[in-house]
Design a protein around this motif. Sequence first.
Motif, PDB file in Angstrom:
ATOM      1  N   THR A   1       0.839  -1.207   0.000  1.00 33.24           N
ATOM      2  CA  THR A   1       0.000   0.000   0.000  1.00 33.24           C
ATOM      3  C   THR A   1       0.872   1.254   0.000  1.00 33.24           C
ATOM      4  OG1 THR A   1      -1.773  -1.171   1.130  1.00 33.24           O
ATOM      5  CG2 THR A   1      -1.811   1.238   1.260  1.00 33.24           C
TER       6      THR A   1
ATOM      7  N   ALA B   1       2.589   1.624  -3.387  1.00 32.30           N
ATOM      8  CA  ALA B   1       1.638   2.066  -4.416  1.00 32.30           C
ATOM      9  C   ALA B   1       1.254   3.529  -4.257  1.00 32.30           C
ATOM     10  CB  ALA B   1       0.397   1.182  -4.388  1.00 32.30           C
ATOM     11  N   ALA B   2       1.269   4.012  -3.014  1.00 33.37           N
ATOM     12  CA  ALA B   2       0.867   5.392  -2.749  1.00 33.37           C
ATOM     13  C   ALA B   2       2.031   6.379  -2.771  1.00 33.37           C
ATOM     14  CB  ALA B   2       0.171   5.462  -1.386  1.00 33.37           C
TER      15      ALA B   2
ATOM     16  N   ARG C   1       0.318   1.280 -11.285  1.00 35.94           N
ATOM     17  CA  ARG C   1      -0.310   1.412  -9.961  1.00 35.94           C
ATOM     18  C   ARG C   1      -1.770   1.789 -10.094  1.00 35.94           C
ATOM     19  NH1 ARG C   1       3.186   5.672  -6.675  1.00 35.94           N
ATOM     20  NH2 ARG C   1       3.209   6.707  -8.639  1.00 35.94           N
ATOM     21  N   PRO C   2      -2.562   1.509  -9.069  1.00 36.33           N
ATOM     22  CA  PRO C   2      -2.211   0.788  -7.828  1.00 36.33           C
ATOM     23  C   PRO C   2      -2.223  -0.714  -8.075  1.00 36.33           C
ATOM     24  CG  PRO C   2      -4.516   1.386  -7.757  1.00 36.33           C
ATOM     25  CD  PRO C   2      -3.961   1.941  -9.057  1.00 36.33           C
ATOM     26  N   TRP C   3      -1.470  -1.435  -7.241  1.00 37.57           N
ATOM     27  CA  TRP C   3      -1.432  -2.886  -7.323  1.00 37.57           C
ATOM     28  C   TRP C   3      -2.348  -3.424  -6.233  1.00 37.57           C
ATOM     29  CZ3 TRP C   3       3.443  -0.355  -6.355  1.00 37.57           C
ATOM     30  CH2 TRP C   3       4.099   0.024  -7.530  1.00 37.57           C
TER      31      TRP C   3
END
Length: 176
Positions: A16, A19-20, A47-49
């Motif tokens: 998380t 990805a952010a 992204r996001p994954w």
Amino acid sequence: MTNHPHASVDAAGALTALAAAPAAELEPTLLEVCSSPTWAAAVAGSRPWSDREALLAANAAAMADLTVADLQDAMAGHARIGKPKSGDATSEREQAGIQGVDQTLLDELHEANAAYEAKFGHVFLICATGRTAATMLAALRERFPNDAATEAEIVRGELRKINDIRLNRLLDEPAS
């Protein structure tokens, strides 16, 4: 890789956070995994994954799309087999199979590397994690007769494996 052996709750948090991450922070992290700017941009752009498998799929897709020049960029970040980068924990860990090896075997590996580099114009690249010096030398000798196009595709596959290992480590090890 749904049942990754080292998967943890913390890995979901790491995914998380990755990805952010702002692009300026994510790019150097991804370039540590693979030194191809094209690969890093493609993975970042996916992204996001949703989970680990999605990140590994992004790696596979990015590797599949790399040009020969992009593969050269990716290989530039790797030490010669048998000579891990001194002080580079990743290089030393990945090439642990050469530690304490007989000098004769190392000399053979260096000689075979030189012939490979002269023929193909780049380092011999193999996913060295878990391999002994003898198995790496055998693989080098087995691949030496390949033509450039065949070898480029093998290198692409080996880079994908290395990137998978590095991405998994990124998710599984706490940030320092």
